[in-house]
Design a protein around this motif. Sequence first.
Motif, PDB file in Angstrom:
ATOM      1  N   ARG A 153       0.911  -1.277   0.191  1.00 43.86           N
ATOM      2  CA  ARG A 153      -0.144  -0.035   0.124  1.00 43.86           C
ATOM      3  C   ARG A 153       0.783   0.924  -0.134  1.00 43.86           C
ATOM      4  NH1 ARG A 153      -4.602   0.038   4.348  1.00 43.86           N
ATOM      5  NH2 ARG A 153      -5.759   0.478   2.837  1.00 43.86           N
ATOM      6  N   ILE A 154       0.088   2.362  -1.010  1.00 38.06           N
ATOM      7  CA  ILE A 154       0.714   3.674  -0.663  1.00 38.06           C
ATOM      8  C   ILE A 154       0.007   4.598  -0.463  1.00 38.06           C
ATOM      9  CG2 ILE A 154       2.129   5.671  -2.003  1.00 38.06           C
ATOM     10  CD1 ILE A 154       2.999   2.945  -4.494  1.00 38.06           C
ATOM     11  N   ALA A 155       0.501   5.297   0.585  1.00 41.39           N
ATOM     12  CA  ALA A 155      -0.296   6.076   1.739  1.00 41.39           C
ATOM     13  C   ALA A 155       0.029   7.676   0.500  1.00 41.39           C
ATOM     14  CB  ALA A 155       0.487   6.737   3.099  1.00 41.39           C
ATOM     15  N   PRO A 156      -1.683   7.876   0.324  1.00 45.30           N
ATOM     16  CA  PRO A 156      -2.021   9.120  -0.475  1.00 45.30           C
ATOM     17  C   PRO A 156      -1.330  10.199   0.547  1.00 45.30           C
ATOM     18  CG  PRO A 156      -3.594   8.188   0.478  1.00 45.30           C
ATOM     19  CD  PRO A 156      -3.048   7.119   1.417  1.00 45.30           C
ATOM     20  N   ALA A 157      -0.522  11.270  -0.722  1.00 48.44           N
ATOM     21  CA  ALA A 157      -0.236  12.794  -0.346  1.00 48.44           C
ATOM     22  C   ALA A 157      -1.353  13.043   0.140  1.00 48.44           C
ATOM     23  CB  ALA A 157       0.587  13.473  -0.772  1.00 48.44           C
ATOM     24  N   VAL A 158      -1.139  13.852   1.948  1.00 44.44           N
ATOM     25  CA  VAL A 158      -2.267  14.690   1.835  1.00 44.44           C
ATOM     26  C   VAL A 158      -1.531  16.280   1.348  1.00 44.44           C
ATOM     27  CG1 VAL A 158      -3.023  15.544   4.551  1.00 44.44           C
ATOM     28  CG2 VAL A 158      -2.125  13.005   4.255  1.00 44.44           C
ATOM     29  N   ASN A 159      -3.400  16.698   0.848  1.00 42.76           N
ATOM     30  CA  ASN A 159      -2.875  17.820   0.207  1.00 42.76           C
ATOM     31  C   ASN A 159      -3.267  18.960   1.677  1.00 42.76           C
ATOM     32  OD1 ASN A 159      -2.738  20.478  -1.190  1.00 42.76           O
ATOM     33  ND2 ASN A 159      -4.246  19.416  -3.358  1.00 42.76           N
ATOM     34  N   THR A 160      -2.929  20.085   1.977  1.00 41.61           N
ATOM     35  CA  THR A 160      -2.940  20.666   3.410  1.00 41.61           C
ATOM     36  C   THR A 160      -3.392  22.439   2.481  1.00 41.61           C
ATOM     37  OG1 THR A 160      -0.707  22.198   3.823  1.00 41.61           O
ATOM     38  CG2 THR A 160      -1.650  19.919   5.040  1.00 41.61           C
TER      39      THR A 160
END
Length: 187
Positions: free
Chosen positions: A35-42
């Motif tokens: 699994r690859i954790a999605p990047a969090v767009n702040t």
Amino acid sequence: MMAGKSTLPAAIDPDDLALFQQAVSGVQPIADTGRIAPAVNTNPLTPKSFLQDERQALQDSLSDYIGWDDGIETGEELAYIRTGLRRDTLRKLRRGHWVLQAELDLHGMISVEARQAVAAFLADCCKRGKRCVRIIHGKGLGSKNKEPVLRTKIKHWLMQKDEVLAFCQARAVDGGSGAVVVLLKSS
């Protein structure tokens, strides 16, 4: 990085290296689940076209052109009441029945600045639940022709705003012909 080169800096203190190795000695690698954790767009993006549309809508809603049939004007005094409201509402506004809860001073502003300031002020007042406010537009003594340029424009802008129920020239103690008192819808 070049092939064959060490990834460690050239001058690592042996005591620091030993301390680091001791600190991580019991560490186990995390099992790879694929699994690859999605990047969090702040910082969500807002399309430029949306912002342009919003600015254009604001500008259009405050245009200087409107028919004179929509309000009441008695002599030199500015007065307006939205259709469907009782006439005594305007009388109460003229007599200072409601407490002034906020004010905006437009002295020194040109029309474009004043229009934006009025729109922002009204929006903020509605958001904060202010019902009766004063806008000081001045008597025009500092203008080029010694005429109140903003006075007429204020009338047009206010008549076009849905949140404005009524407005009239301020009482003498509140600014007279250099200011207007505005009654806003309740939130």
